[in-house]
Design a protein around this motif. Sequence first.
Motif, PDB file in Angstrom:
ATOM      1  N   ASP A  39      -4.297 -13.015 -34.290  1.00 54.64           N
ATOM      2  CA  ASP A  39      -5.235 -12.136 -34.983  1.00 54.64           C
ATOM      3  C   ASP A  39      -5.279 -10.745 -34.358  1.00 54.64           C
ATOM      4  O   ASP A  39      -5.424  -9.738 -35.067  1.00 54.64           O
ATOM      5  N   THR A  40      -5.137 -10.683 -33.042  1.00 54.31           N
ATOM      6  CA  THR A  40      -5.112  -9.383 -32.370  1.00 54.31           C
ATOM      7  C   THR A  40      -3.900  -8.576 -32.813  1.00 54.31           C
ATOM      8  O   THR A  40      -3.999  -7.377 -33.097  1.00 54.31           O
TER       9      THR A  40
ATOM     10  N   SER B  53      -4.558  -7.491 -36.494  1.00 57.36           N
ATOM     11  CA  SER B  53      -5.634  -6.482 -36.553  1.00 57.36           C
ATOM     12  C   SER B  53      -5.158  -5.130 -36.060  1.00 57.36           C
ATOM     13  O   SER B  53      -5.464  -4.091 -36.667  1.00 57.36           O
ATOM     14  N   ASP B  54      -4.427  -5.129 -34.953  1.00 56.79           N
ATOM     15  CA  ASP B  54      -3.937  -3.868 -34.394  1.00 56.79           C
ATOM     16  C   ASP B  54      -2.989  -3.165 -35.364  1.00 56.79           C
ATOM     17  O   ASP B  54      -3.051  -1.941 -35.537  1.00 56.79           O
TER      18      ASP B  54
ATOM     19  N   ILE C  34      -2.856  -3.480 -38.660  1.00 56.48           N
ATOM     20  CA  ILE C  34      -3.629  -3.001 -39.812  1.00 56.48           C
ATOM     21  C   ILE C  34      -4.369  -1.714 -39.456  1.00 56.48           C
ATOM     22  O   ILE C  34      -4.348  -0.742 -40.221  1.00 56.48           O
ATOM     23  N   GLU C  35      -4.994  -1.680 -38.286  1.00 56.43           N
ATOM     24  CA  GLU C  35      -5.732  -0.488 -37.868  1.00 56.43           C
ATOM     25  C   GLU C  35      -4.790   0.687 -37.630  1.00 56.43           C
ATOM     26  O   GLU C  35      -5.056   1.813 -38.086  1.00 56.43           O
TER      27      GLU C  35
ATOM     28  N   ASP D 257      -7.303  -0.653 -42.688  1.00 53.65           N
ATOM     29  CA  ASP D 257      -8.615  -1.271 -42.485  1.00 53.65           C
ATOM     30  C   ASP D 257      -9.361  -1.303 -43.810  1.00 53.65           C
ATOM     31  O   ASP D 257      -9.430  -0.301 -44.524  1.00 53.65           O
TER      32      ASP D 257
ATOM     33  N   LEU E 217      -7.260  -5.342 -47.147  1.00 58.65           N
ATOM     34  CA  LEU E 217      -6.457  -6.559 -47.036  1.00 58.65           C
ATOM     35  C   LEU E 217      -5.771  -6.908 -48.352  1.00 58.65           C
ATOM     36  O   LEU E 217      -4.769  -7.626 -48.360  1.00 58.65           O
TER      37      LEU E 217
ATOM     38  N   ARG F 176      -9.085 -16.948 -42.606  1.00 55.39           N
ATOM     39  CA  ARG F 176      -9.287 -15.798 -41.726  1.00 55.39           C
ATOM     40  C   ARG F 176      -8.739 -14.509 -42.315  1.00 55.39           C
ATOM     41  O   ARG F 176      -9.283 -13.445 -42.088  1.00 55.39           O
ATOM     42  N   TRP F 177      -7.621 -14.593 -43.044  1.00 58.04           N
ATOM     43  CA  TRP F 177      -6.925 -13.404 -43.530  1.00 58.04           C
ATOM     44  C   TRP F 177      -6.664 -13.519 -45.028  1.00 58.04           C
ATOM     45  O   TRP F 177      -5.573 -13.941 -45.446  1.00 58.04           O
TER      46      TRP F 177
END
Length: 211
Positions: free
Chosen positions: A79-80, A83-84, A86-87, A92, A95, A118-119
């Motif tokens: 997930d990290t 997330s990184d 996507i950011e 952000d 999705l 989760r996603w």
Amino acid sequence: MTVLQNSLLVILLHGVGSNGADLAPLGESWKARLPNAVFVSPNAPERSSFGAGYQWFSVAGVTEENRPARITAARPAFDTVISDIIEENGFDGHLDRVVLVGFSQGTIMSLDAIASGRWPVAAVVGFSGRLATEHPIKPSAETRVLLVHGTSDPVIPSWETEKAETELKAAGVSVETVIEPGLGHTISIGGADRAADFLETIAGKQARPTA
């Protein structure tokens, strides 16, 4: 940051013992057909237990019984990474414009990402993988899935893709499956082309300006 019309963020997730650079050419091959897409192919967060490349989770001593728990344990690091990316790429809150493309273990993690709830991304393309998430699964019905698998795969049998299709459809997900006769544990030119067709459809579905 403004997300461009027809744009997608396509995250390519490699198999165990491989790395992001190995899968990156797949994204390169799709660029002409998806000119507004952003392609990112990261390394998995762990060094492979077998000394070469990286892994999302260890397959040393893995069994049908312990695999789901290993996937669950791998979620925070996975997930990290997602997330990184996507950011860093300005997606952000978008999705519905993110696609996960996996090969082998990358497919396992991609399917877990949606099956766990989760996603809820726009789509998943999974090559030569399986759904091994602990039940009950709770995917978003908005996520579309394409699964591609060869009948001669010696690593993960193609019936795993058929099983995943059945389970995801039962949970309300739209799933398309391509079973390629005689293909081993790899991505064929035909499979890559079919995935490009699918991604063009996803890009067209999301074709609206978003601030």
